[in-house]
Design an enzyme around this catalytic site. Sequence first.
Site, PDB file in Angstrom:
ATOM      1  N   HIS A  22       2.145   4.723   8.551  1.00 27.72           N
ATOM      2  CA  HIS A  22       2.713   5.813   7.641  1.00 27.72           C
ATOM      3  C   HIS A  22       2.810   7.198   8.338  1.00 27.72           C
ATOM      4  O   HIS A  22       2.344   7.770   8.410  1.00 27.72           O
ATOM      5  CB  HIS A  22       1.654   6.298   6.482  1.00 27.72           C
ATOM      6  CG  HIS A  22       1.129   5.231   5.044  1.00 27.72           C
ATOM      7  ND1 HIS A  22       0.331   5.726   4.048  1.00 27.72           N
ATOM      8  CD2 HIS A  22       1.983   4.692   4.825  1.00 27.72           C
ATOM      9  CE1 HIS A  22       0.475   4.569   3.305  1.00 27.72           C
ATOM     10  NE2 HIS A  22       2.230   4.464   3.804  1.00 27.72           N
ATOM     11  N   HIS A  78       6.464  -3.965  -4.186  1.00 24.91           N
ATOM     12  CA  HIS A  78       6.185  -2.574  -3.929  1.00 24.91           C
ATOM     13  C   HIS A  78       7.126  -2.299  -2.758  1.00 24.91           C
ATOM     14  O   HIS A  78       8.018  -2.882  -1.613  1.00 24.91           O
ATOM     15  CB  HIS A  78       5.053  -2.486  -3.045  1.00 24.91           C
ATOM     16  CG  HIS A  78       5.008  -1.217  -2.799  1.00 24.91           C
ATOM     17  ND1 HIS A  78       5.242  -0.375  -3.210  1.00 24.91           N
ATOM     18  CD2 HIS A  78       4.169  -0.926  -1.302  1.00 24.91           C
ATOM     19  CE1 HIS A  78       4.892   0.891  -1.993  1.00 24.91           C
ATOM     20  NE2 HIS A  78       3.636   0.476  -1.307  1.00 24.91           N
ATOM     21  N   GLU A  80       7.563  -0.298  -0.928  1.00 30.04           N
ATOM     22  CA  GLU A  80       7.512   0.345   0.855  1.00 30.04           C
ATOM     23  C   GLU A  80       8.128  -0.191   1.867  1.00 30.04           C
ATOM     24  O   GLU A  80       7.712  -1.827   2.108  1.00 30.04           O
ATOM     25  CB  GLU A  80       6.366   1.047   0.921  1.00 30.04           C
ATOM     26  CG  GLU A  80       5.928   2.348   1.689  1.00 30.04           C
ATOM     27  CD  GLU A  80       4.216   2.856   1.421  1.00 30.04           C
ATOM     28  OE1 GLU A  80       3.571   2.399   0.896  1.00 30.04           O
ATOM     29  OE2 GLU A  80       4.117   3.895   2.398  1.00 30.04           O
ATOM     30  N   ASP A  82       7.002  -1.409   4.763  1.00 32.23           N
ATOM     31  CA  ASP A  82       6.022  -2.578   5.359  1.00 32.23           C
ATOM     32  C   ASP A  82       5.756  -3.991   4.355  1.00 32.23           C
ATOM     33  O   ASP A  82       5.279  -4.610   4.932  1.00 32.23           O
ATOM     34  CB  ASP A  82       4.757  -2.009   5.512  1.00 32.23           C
ATOM     35  CG  ASP A  82       4.340  -1.171   4.326  1.00 32.23           C
ATOM     36  OD1 ASP A  82       5.125  -0.677   3.550  1.00 32.23           O
ATOM     37  OD2 ASP A  82       3.256  -0.656   4.194  1.00 32.23           O
ATOM     38  N   HIS A 144      -0.368   2.178  -5.233  1.00 35.08           N
ATOM     39  CA  HIS A 144      -0.228   3.242  -4.869  1.00 35.08           C
ATOM     40  C   HIS A 144       1.146   4.626  -5.142  1.00 35.08           C
ATOM     41  O   HIS A 144       1.124   5.333  -5.356  1.00 35.08           O
ATOM     42  CB  HIS A 144      -0.517   3.839  -3.554  1.00 35.08           C
ATOM     43  CG  HIS A 144       0.053   3.833  -2.294  1.00 35.08           C
ATOM     44  ND1 HIS A 144       0.506   4.117  -1.218  1.00 35.08           N
ATOM     45  CD2 HIS A 144       0.570   2.528  -1.942  1.00 35.08           C
ATOM     46  CE1 HIS A 144       1.569   3.624  -0.546  1.00 35.08           C
ATOM     47  NE2 HIS A 144       1.273   2.812  -0.840  1.00 35.08           N
ATOM     48  N   ASP A 163      -1.010  -3.774  -2.211  1.00 35.28           N
ATOM     49  CA  ASP A 163      -1.408  -3.026  -1.640  1.00 35.28           C
ATOM     50  C   ASP A 163      -3.065  -3.419  -2.057  1.00 35.28           C
ATOM     51  O   ASP A 163      -4.274  -3.319  -1.194  1.00 35.28           O
ATOM     52  CB  ASP A 163      -1.316  -1.701  -1.685  1.00 35.28           C
ATOM     53  CG  ASP A 163       0.409  -1.567  -0.881  1.00 35.28           C
ATOM     54  OD1 ASP A 163       0.411  -2.118   0.066  1.00 35.28           O
ATOM     55  OD2 ASP A 163       0.837  -0.700  -0.835  1.00 35.28           O
ATOM     56  N   TYR A 191      -9.187   2.169   3.635  1.00 34.19           N
ATOM     57  CA  TYR A 191      -8.005   1.812   3.149  1.00 34.19           C
ATOM     58  C   TYR A 191      -8.031   2.865   1.654  1.00 34.19           C
ATOM     59  O   TYR A 191      -7.285   3.219   1.127  1.00 34.19           O
ATOM     60  CB  TYR A 191      -7.732   0.033   3.047  1.00 34.19           C
ATOM     61  CG  TYR A 191      -6.811   0.254   2.923  1.00 34.19           C
ATOM     62  CD1 TYR A 191      -5.401   0.148   3.227  1.00 34.19           C
ATOM     63  CD2 TYR A 191      -5.737  -0.136   1.296  1.00 34.19           C
ATOM     64  CE1 TYR A 191      -4.117  -0.005   2.999  1.00 34.19           C
ATOM     65  CE2 TYR A 191      -4.812  -0.168   0.740  1.00 34.19           C
ATOM     66  CZ  TYR A 191      -3.749   0.122   1.487  1.00 34.19           C
ATOM     67  OH  TYR A 191      -1.974  -0.468   1.357  1.00 34.19           O
ATOM     68  N   HIS A 224      -1.603  -6.517   2.930  1.00 31.96           N
ATOM     69  CA  HIS A 224      -2.399  -6.646   4.204  1.00 31.96           C
ATOM     70  C   HIS A 224      -4.017  -7.082   4.279  1.00 31.96           C
ATOM     71  O   HIS A 224      -4.594  -6.440   3.818  1.00 31.96           O
ATOM     72  CB  HIS A 224      -3.120  -4.929   4.336  1.00 31.96           C
ATOM     73  CG  HIS A 224      -1.666  -4.006   4.943  1.00 31.96           C
ATOM     74  ND1 HIS A 224       0.243  -4.135   5.591  1.00 31.96           N
ATOM     75  CD2 HIS A 224      -1.051  -2.954   3.660  1.00 31.96           C
ATOM     76  CE1 HIS A 224       0.578  -3.296   5.295  1.00 31.96           C
ATOM     77  NE2 HIS A 224       0.387  -2.902   3.881  1.00 31.96           N
TER      78      HIS A 224
HETATM   79 FE1  FEO Z   1       2.328   1.197   0.668  1.00 32.18          FE
HETATM   80 FE2  FEO Z   1       1.383  -1.468   2.762  1.00 32.18          FE
HETATM   81  O1  FEO Z   1       2.668  -0.092   1.153  1.00 32.18           O
END
Ligand code: FEO
Length: 395
Positions: A22, A78, A80, A82, A144, A163, A191, A224
């Site tokens: 991030h 998601h 994002e 990543d 999130h 996530d 996390y 992750h």
């Molecule tokens: Fe919200 Fe692992 O990205």
Amino acid sequence: MKKIKDEIYWVGVRDWELRKFHGEEYTTHRGSSYNSYLIKDEKIALVDTVWTPYYKSFIEELDNNIGLDNIDLIVVNHTEQDHAGSLEYLMEKIPDVPIYCTEKGAEMIKGHFHKEWNFRTVKTGDSVDLGKNKLVFVEMKMLHWPDNMATYVSGANVLLSNDAFGQHYASSYLFNDRVDQGELYQEAIKYYANILTPFSKLVKAKIKEISELNVPIEMIAPSHGIIWRDNPMQIVEKYDQWASDYNEGTVTILYDTMWGATKKMALSMARGIENKGIGTKVINVARSDKNDLITDVFKSKGVIVGSSTINGGVLNAMAGILEMIKGLKFKDKVGAAFGSYGWSGESIKQIEERLNQSGIEIISDGIKIKYDPTSENLKECEAYGEAFADKILSQ
Ligand code: FEO
């Protein structure tokens, strides 16, 4: 490509050297992984991709293993970067393949990549048959981001949770029963504390919703870190606890200091708290990892915050930490402020205001000491710590 269960394979990337995530917001001492999953059924589905810098090897490996043209559908849990960062490059090769995502997901993909791909927007309960398995989608709004969803693979009984339930943790092992449990849980709680705390109410509601679905969950595979295969519900139970205004009854003392006077106050307060049998951590915020100390705050019942006064305010490292604490919206914590000063001493009032704005209840009036504390002053700080501890014990 590694088989995780039945027709499901891990096709992700391990990022051993990642130390910041991030941007500069989140420290990743143990690296991370971007977990993408492939379901090789009568139809072949790819669930999530990997972070943009790894797109080339990710796509090459997929092509070598199954042939990109054989992918029937892509699920974007998601958007994002990543997880969706490689999508743009993958879609250059297979532009017509349908992309399953939430409505918000489609909006965000268009916003990021400015492309009109073959979107199939889904809601909770919608599903796609692959043959032996069926993908069932569960919206995870604001866990999130607004676009988040999870994909339940019915048949293999695996929840691809994105996530949620993840950890920034690179490991050569895929599964929770193979790794160091201390490391695993440290990364899992860090996390949660740093990313999910503001959404705890939604976490509780989502856990309830998923348990009411009454479906067997034999494995939870996040996007992750490691996959929960040994007693996978253990992490759901942990999330339920962490989402319930969690604390371990301890006190964290955060301080920032110019010439050591505020540090002396912090150490004396800690002695007072320990005198009452309460565990405490004393943290110089300017010299400590911000996400690790936020994890300590998350675990604490009490947060005592101190800074010397500079230019009518608090020291800059402390200002940043107070901003993080405010954004995370911790619940059911109590606090107090302290600090040394030379002539004006505004820091205490400003810290108290910040703690109030953060929803942390001030249970003791702030204590400030002019110049360097005398031994008498330090006894006062110790007594202050004892009184603070008594208030926690009496709650
Ligand atoms: Fe919200 Fe692992 O990205």
